[in-house]
Scaffold this motif. Structure first.
Motif, PDB file in Angstrom:
ATOM      1  N   GLY A   1       0.824  -1.210   0.000  1.00  0.00           N
ATOM      2  CA  GLY A   1       0.000   0.000   0.000  1.00  0.00           C
ATOM      3  C   GLY A   1       0.857   1.259   0.000  1.00  0.00           C
ATOM      4  O   GLY A   1       0.571   2.215  -0.736  1.00  0.00           O
TER       5      GLY A   1
ATOM      6  N   ILE B   1       2.462   1.651  -3.462  1.00  0.00           N
ATOM      7  CA  ILE B   1       1.501   2.183  -4.442  1.00  0.00           C
ATOM      8  C   ILE B   1       1.322   3.689  -4.253  1.00  0.00           C
ATOM      9  O   ILE B   1       1.353   4.453  -5.223  1.00  0.00           O
ATOM     10  CB  ILE B   1       0.144   1.452  -4.331  1.00  0.00           C
TER      11      ILE B   1
ATOM     12  N   THR C   1      -1.074   0.619  -9.106  1.00  0.00           N
ATOM     13  CA  THR C   1      -2.266   1.198  -8.490  1.00  0.00           C
ATOM     14  C   THR C   1      -2.930   0.144  -7.606  1.00  0.00           C
ATOM     15  O   THR C   1      -2.588  -1.034  -7.668  1.00  0.00           O
ATOM     16  CB  THR C   1      -3.293   1.635  -9.563  1.00  0.00           C
ATOM     17  N   GLU C   2      -3.894   0.611  -6.849  1.00  0.00           N
ATOM     18  CA  GLU C   2      -4.641  -0.315  -5.997  1.00  0.00           C
ATOM     19  C   GLU C   2      -5.380  -1.352  -6.846  1.00  0.00           C
ATOM     20  O   GLU C   2      -5.479  -2.512  -6.481  1.00  0.00           O
ATOM     21  CB  GLU C   2      -5.626   0.466  -5.126  1.00  0.00           C
ATOM     22  N   LYS C   3      -5.891  -0.917  -7.995  1.00  0.00           N
ATOM     23  CA  LYS C   3      -6.576  -1.844  -8.907  1.00  0.00           C
ATOM     24  C   LYS C   3      -5.624  -2.926  -9.402  1.00  0.00           C
ATOM     25  O   LYS C   3      -5.997  -4.096  -9.497  1.00  0.00           O
ATOM     26  CB  LYS C   3      -7.160  -1.090 -10.100  1.00  0.00           C
TER      27      LYS C   3
ATOM     28  N   PHE D   1      -3.059  -4.029  -7.852  1.00  0.00           N
ATOM     29  CA  PHE D   1      -2.813  -4.902  -6.710  1.00  0.00           C
ATOM     30  C   PHE D   1      -3.967  -5.889  -6.545  1.00  0.00           C
ATOM     31  O   PHE D   1      -3.751  -7.082  -6.369  1.00  0.00           O
ATOM     32  CB  PHE D   1      -2.625  -4.072  -5.433  1.00  0.00           C
ATOM     33  N   GLU D   2      -5.175  -5.394  -6.613  1.00  0.00           N
ATOM     34  CA  GLU D   2      -6.353  -6.254  -6.461  1.00  0.00           C
ATOM     35  C   GLU D   2      -6.420  -7.314  -7.557  1.00  0.00           C
ATOM     36  O   GLU D   2      -6.800  -8.450  -7.301  1.00  0.00           O
ATOM     37  CB  GLU D   2      -7.631  -5.409  -6.443  1.00  0.00           C
TER      38      GLU D   2
END
Length: 173
Positions: free
Chosen positions: A78, A81, A148-150, A152-153
């Protein structure tokens, strides 16, 4: 195996029967050949070892590693990112290294805990999962995919499955 044993036994009986009924002048002191059949040890009646209690204890430790070490890894990702999005390269690199260290630590901890398992299959599975975690810890391509968080997901669910698959066959985390 059973057919081979029957064939050898039957063949031995035929040979001994032929030796007993031969027409030659035989000395009464001569004995018929002894039938030698392969000895087969009786099937083991000992039940396999019960690793249930030990497996539960080891799996509880694996779950703890999964929940704590990988959570710490997620925290560092986190940060990475956030730094990447702010174009703070040095901080992003430091967070990536910290995340890699978390993975490496998780792998070492996993290997240690599963090595103490009584079931050799869990030991092997733990070592395989640990190797995967450790390999990813220094895999720059893995970290480069996460911007990005996306990202990562999209990446993490499959990656965690890949890391933990060997050991999850024994421990549903």
């Amino acid at each position: 195996m059973r057919r081979a044993l029957i064939a050898v036994t039957f063949g031995g009986l035929l040979l001994s029967g032929a030796a007993c009924s031969s027409d030659g002048d035989t000395d009464s002191a001569t004995e018929a050949p002894t039938i030698v059949t392969p000895s087969s040890a009786p099937a083991s009646t000992t039940p396999p070892p019960d690793y249930t209690a030990n497996t539960r204890a080891v799996c509880a430790k694996v779950t703890k590693i999964y929940n704590t070490e990988l959570e710490d890894f997620g925290t560092e990702i986190g940060k990475m990112i956030a730094y990447k999005e702010k174009k703070q390269t040095e901080e992003a690199d430091a967070a990536e290294k910290a995340a890699g260290k978390q993975l490496k630590d998780a792998g070492a901890q996993l290997k240690k805990e599963t090595a103490a398992a009584q079931d050799p299959k869990i030991q092997d599975a733990g070592a395989a999962s640990a190797t995967k975690l450790t390999a990813s810890a220094s895999d720059t391509k893995f970290f480069d995919k996460i911007k990005t968080e996306k990202d990562f997901e999209k990446t993490i669910e499959a990656q965690i499955t890949e890391w933990m698959t060997p050991v999850t066959g024994f421990c549903a985390t």
